[in-house]
Write an enzyme that holds these catalytic residues in place. Structure first.
Site, PDB file in Angstrom:
ATOM      1  N   GLU A 865       0.823  -1.202   0.000  1.00 22.26           N
ATOM      2  CA  GLU A 865       0.000   0.000   0.000  1.00 22.26           C
ATOM      3  C   GLU A 865       0.859   1.256   0.000  1.00 22.26           C
ATOM      4  O   GLU A 865       0.518   2.257  -0.639  1.00 22.26           O
ATOM      5  CB  GLU A 865      -0.945  -0.009   1.211  1.00 22.26           C
ATOM      6  CG  GLU A 865      -1.906  -1.177   1.259  1.00 22.26           C
ATOM      7  CD  GLU A 865      -2.730  -1.295  -0.014  1.00 22.26           C
ATOM      8  OE1 GLU A 865      -2.990  -0.273  -0.690  1.00 22.26           O
ATOM      9  OE2 GLU A 865      -3.110  -2.433  -0.359  1.00 22.26           O
ATOM     10  N   ASP A 930       3.363  -4.828  -5.608  1.00 21.98           N
ATOM     11  CA  ASP A 930       3.784  -6.132  -5.086  1.00 21.98           C
ATOM     12  C   ASP A 930       5.306  -6.212  -4.972  1.00 21.98           C
ATOM     13  O   ASP A 930       5.841  -6.646  -3.942  1.00 21.98           O
ATOM     14  CB  ASP A 930       3.284  -7.255  -6.003  1.00 21.98           C
ATOM     15  CG  ASP A 930       1.813  -7.571  -5.785  1.00 21.98           C
ATOM     16  OD1 ASP A 930       1.263  -7.159  -4.751  1.00 21.98           O
ATOM     17  OD2 ASP A 930       1.222  -8.220  -6.662  1.00 21.98           O
TER      18      ASP A 930
END
Length: 1032
Positions: A865, A930
């Site tokens: 995030e 990711d």
């Protein structure tokens, strides 16, 4: 008398008849006696020996009398005790029924967890002794009732009126929206279906007291072990149970680590080389252990967590809820149990009820003990009467109470002067938000009442909206205005033909402004309408339309003809919408103007009339708006100009009614099932309670979250996650300093953005304040018997609250998501990271996990995030959430070059099951996040290990011969274990911005130098390719 004196004994004497014999010699009389010289017992002649047998009665008689007296006294005591018990039982016979009713009615209000109550009863209430067989039979019956719903499939949340348009909600999520795939509790897995799984009660004992350690009596521990030995029937080497449900279980540090180690071992396939395919190495046994349920399109780790969470929410929403007649409530199950299980459970319940009445004087002892572990129990004792106080005690109590009230009044006058009216108003029972959430759920699951009401609520609403042409032969186009209908439907939070919302301006994140965008469609993407290879899905959609219309009363010919017309219209509508790849650059789409300027650009739409109808106010031409789809609006009015009004009306009403049938009874389930089988491969319809949980959590998420957080959430999780977030932020700063493709000025601004990120972890504080929580939902009226009307009230309230934000300053401290969900988010225009309470559970986090697992779980989520603030879209927003060019051209060029590497890498992955390649362009943001999140999390973990060398030595799991860094990567890989049906994979690849789980593992790890080093992967192996892509 001397002991040597002769004593004749009364033993039978050996004597011959003298008269009958002629022997001249005299016969000797023998007797048993004591020799006077030696003191020994012997046969003695004549009277010179004492006779011993006379002594035995003298000694034994008193002992016999004493023994008889004792036996008699014992019998008398037993008779007295029995008589007293009978007298007491006769005295209380008249009160048995009222007592049972009292206990039953107060059962849930006294104790927050029925499992906790049962545990106390078993330990302290002295139930009569069961045989081992009867205990196991009762346990099996309870287990059967708990598991009954899963034999008919778990539910799926569908048609929740998602409005995730491009810029309406400028945030990204760690996971895709829930697909409704849910897991079956381990105790409910049937042996014949999955022989590798066995259920061990020793690993699934319920949490007795919230936020406390488990307390086992010796008897409980022994019984648990015996039950485990009875029920364990290992069929293979893969039989260890998974980690117990986080929200309902507790255990020691060693228990938790051992359970997690066994779970991770079961999912692994050690026969696979981790340097060849790490996903198969980490998740090779997943599909064998977890076959996809028939009512699911897929099944993965996240759905297991969501299912665990949904069951917890179900318990909270059903607590103290009276179910409709004909439904049986056992273990929070709304479905009728099987006859055998029902009979056994009823016998157990009746036996317990009688025992409570008979031993009611002990119930108070149970409650007293319970109060020691609960600060929230304020109920008085049920049975024991209050002791009368003496006069001195009463006088002291009066004085103490008077002083206390005086102090309280003085404090109140000082701190709360004057008292606001709103303080007491929102604490009234009519505003109770938690009760509203429970009533919404109750109205949703009341199938019997929903069936009685039938179609009447929907038909009434359709008439109020002007009618639906396909159902109304008297409908006339002269009374139809599509713009008026679109504004009215928008009040019910439905965007049809025009998407509108009030939210933060992406170029001025402090200001709320009216915004417009292009429409969504009835199928996931425009390609479903425009590509020939998707024709079967379009046919299924058309059949779905026709069958719904027929169910609502349309004739079959009219329904089929109308459905054909609507498919043709929506296909043309899809053709004028811009494809996703043309909408990646939001700065090019952004147009800010006045309504007067917008009317000049698209004069066919009455923009002020639309907004006046929607917002209930007079709107001026000078009102500022933002529009992202000017070209679409122009083409829309051109399309509507050549389309019959009847077709437009039919289409708009179809798009609205499609959602509203979910608020009726189950008569449309078969129709929906046929459609979703064609679209996703789902083989069975969902259960109603699952849909209701999703509806309530979606529409009243803060009220549900309040119950969940109060009961289950541990603030230690919040503190640990906050600390890890700071560690990940520092890791990003460290990596930022070593980045050679960013210039110094951009690095400085990037670091400022990281420092300015707002962290929202667990839940917003206001949900634990009853007054503030009630105020949030004060405008919603919820009736326990009117589900359809309740849903409309929620939708109207939601839309009204959103529109009321206009001209207000953006509150960047607000939460945008409910606490009880499994996901995480980053908001671009607020520069805010959110980690709801629902995701803070294994495998992401557990306070007893090794640090390697927590960093490889929630640590990677945090890094993911955080990196979204610097992906292809996030980098456009500065530290305040405003979109503008704050990067230098050289830095932008460096980013684009590295992003193209990521796009190419993932675009070359092909999903063999369907033969479709990933869309590297649309998934680049998630793929960048990711890769960056993994690198930052591992950096933070290594930093922790360096600062805590002694703890790092113990950072292992029992039975797993792996180092801490290797466990880090293994947990990251197993987070993405899962399986999907081919139809669902095809749909996901066409619509999703997230890559499938398998490629989120191998794509990310193959770019990691740290992974290759820790697993000793040789250069050139699939997981250690010579070319690696990296942005952050």
């Amino acid at each position: 008398m001397s002991r040597h004196s002769p004593l004749k004994l009364s033993l039978p004497q050996v004597q011959h008849n003298v008269a009958a014999t002629s022997a001249p010699s005299r016969r000797v009389v023998l007797g048993l006696g004591v020799n006077q010289q030696t003191g020994r017992v012997q046969w003695c002649p004549g009277l010179t020996c004492c006779k011993l047998l006379l002594l035995l009665p003298v000694v034994m008689l008193p002992l016999t009398l004493v023994l008889l007296l004792l036996l008699r006294l014992d019998g008398m005591l037993q008779a007295l005790q029995l008589s007293e018990e009978q007298r007491q039982q006769q005295h209380t016979t008249a009160n048995v029924e009222s007592m049972a009713e009292l206990i039953s009615s107060d059962y849930d209000s006294l104790l927050p967890d029925s499992d906790a109550y049962n545990a106390l009863i078993n330990e302290d209430f002295l139930l009569p002794t069961h045989s081992k067989q009867s205990q196991l039979a009762a346990l099996a019956a309870q287990r059967a009732r708990r598991c009954l719903p899963y034999r008919y499939g778990n539910g799926e949340s569908l048609d929740l009126e998602e409005r995730s348009i491009l810029m309406k909600d400028a945030r990204t999520s760690f996971l895709p929206h829930s697909s409704g795939v849910v897991a079956m509790p381990r105790e409910c897995l049937e042996d014949e279906a999955v022989t590798e799984l066995d259920y061990n009660p020793r690993k699934a004992l319920p949490k007795r007291f919230p936020d406390s350690l488990q307390f086992w009596s010796v008897r409980e521990r022994r019984e648990a072990e015996q039950q485990g030995e009875e029920l364990e029937q290992p069929d293979s080497t893969l039989t260890e149970p998974a980690l117990p449900s986080f929200w309902n279980e507790q255990g020691t540090r060693n228990d938790i680590r051992l359970a997690q180690a066994k779970t991770m071992q079961r999912y692994m396939n050690a026969q696979i080389d981790p340097c060849v395919d790490f996903y198969k190495y980490a998740c090779g046994n997943w599909e064998k252990l977890h076959p996809i349920p028939k009512d699911k399109a897929g099944f993965d780790t996240f759905e297991m967590l969501r299912e665990s969470l949904d069951l917890v929410l179900r318990n909270l929403l059903e607590k103290n809820m009276q179910l409709p007649s004909g439904e049986t409530r056992v273990q929070n199950t709304l479905f009728k149990p099987e006859p055998e299980a029902e009979q056994a459970a009823e016998l157990t319940a009746e036996r317990l009820r009688r025992h409570i009445v008979r031993r009611r004087h002990l119930l108070n002892r149970v409650l007293v003990r319970y109060k020691r572990f609960s600060n929230n129990t304020k109920h008085k004792r049920l049975i024991e009467p209050a002791r009368e106080k003496s006069q001195e005690e009463q006088a002291a109590a009066v004085i103490a109470t008077s002083n206390k009230e005086q102090d309280k009044n003085e404090k109140t006058l000082k701190e709360k002067e004057p008292l606001p009216v709103a303080t007491s108003e929102f604490l009234k029972p009519k505003h109770d938000a938690r009760l509203k959430a429970k009533n919404l759920y109750k109205s949703c699951v009341n199938s019997e009442l929903l069936t009685r009401r039938g179609l009447e609520p929907l038909q009434t609403l359709i008439r109020q909206l002007g009618g639906w042409p396909v159902l109304d032969p008297e409908w006339r186009s002269t009374h139809f205005n599509w713009q008026q209908l679109a504004a009215t439907l928008r009040r019910y939070n439905n965007d049809i033909l025009i998407v509108q919302w009030v939210g933060a301006d992406i170029k001025n994140s402090e200001e709320n402004i009216i915004q417009f965008d292009q429409t969504g469609l009835g199928l996931p993407t425009r390609e479903y309408f425009l590509q020939q290879n998707n024709a079967k899905y379009l046919h299924a959609y058309q059949r779905y339309m026709s069958e719904v219309m027929q169910k609502l009363g349309a004739s079959k010919p009219d329904a089929m003809r109308t459905a054909t017309e609507l498919i043709a219209f929506e296909t043309r509508l899809a053709a004028i919408t811009a494809p996703a790849e043309q909408r990646l650059n939001v700065t090019k789409l952004y147009k800010r103007m006045t309504l007067q300027q917008l009317r000049a650009a698209v004069p066919q739409i009455g923009w002020t009339a639309y907004l006046s109808t929607l917002q209930g106010r007079n709107v001026n031409d000078t009102e500022q708006v933002v529009i992202y789809a000017v070209d679409y609006m122009k083409q829309l009015v051109a399309l509507l100009a050549v389309t019959e009004p009847r077709t437009v009306a039919n289409y708009m009403m179809w798009r609205f009614v499609r959602h509203r049938i979910n608020n009726l009874d189950d008569r449309f389930d078969d129709i929906k099932q046929n459609f979703y089988h064609a679209l996703f491969g789902r083989e069975e319809s969902p259960q109603r309670w699952k849909v209701c949980i999703s509806q309530v959590n979606t529409n009243m998420g803060m009220a549900v979250g309040s119950m969940f957080v109060s009961r289950y959430f541990d603030d230690n999780s919040k503190r640990d996650t906050l600390r890890m977030t700071h560690e990940l932020q520092q890791a990003f700063r460290d990596i930022l300093k070593t980045t050679d493709w960013l210039d110094q000025s951009t690095k400085q601004l990037a670091e400022e953005k990281v420092n300015a990120m707002s962290l929202k972890i667990g839940y917003p504080d206001f949900i634990l304040n009853a007054e503030e929580l009630n105020e949030k939902y004060a405008g919603i009226d919820i009736h326990p018997d009117k589900y359809f009307e309740n849903t409309l009230n929620v939708l109207l309230h939601t839309a009204k609250q959103e529109q009321s934000k206009l001209h207000e300053r953006v509150n960047k401290t607000n939460w945008q998501t409910a606490p009880a969900i499994v996901n995480a988010y980053y908001s671009r225009n607020k520069n805010q990271i959110m980690f709801p309470a629902g995701i803070l559970q294994p495998p992401f986090y557990h306070r007893h996990f090794p640090k390697s697992l927590n960093f490889g779980g929630i640590g990677v989520v945090i890094g993911h995030e955080l990196t979204h603030g610097f992906d292809d879209k996030g980098r456009l927003f500065d530290s305040n959430g405003n979109i503008h060019k704050w990067w230098t051209d050289a830095s932008i060029h460096g980013f684009d070059e590295r992003a193209r590497c990521i796009i190419s890498q993932y675009g070359n992955y092909t999903v063999d099951e369907v033969g479709i390649s990933l869309n590297g362009e649309s998934t680049q943001g998630e793929n960048i996040a990711d890769n960056g999140g993994l690198r930052q999390a591992f950096h933070a973990y290594k930093r922790w290990a360096h600062d805590n060398p002694q703890e790092a030595l113990e950072d292992t799991l029992p039975g797993l011969n792996m180092t801490g860094p290797q466990l880090f990567f293994l947990n990251f890989g197993q987070v993405w274990c899962g399986a999907m049906r081919p139809e669902a994979i095809r749909n996901k690849l066409n619509t999703a911005i997230h890559s499938p789980g398998r490629y989120r593992v191998i794509g990310t790890l193959s770019n990691s130098f740290d992974f290759a080093r820790e697993f000793n992967c040789a250069a050139g192996t699939p997981m250690n390719p010579p070319k690696k892509c990296s942005v952050w």
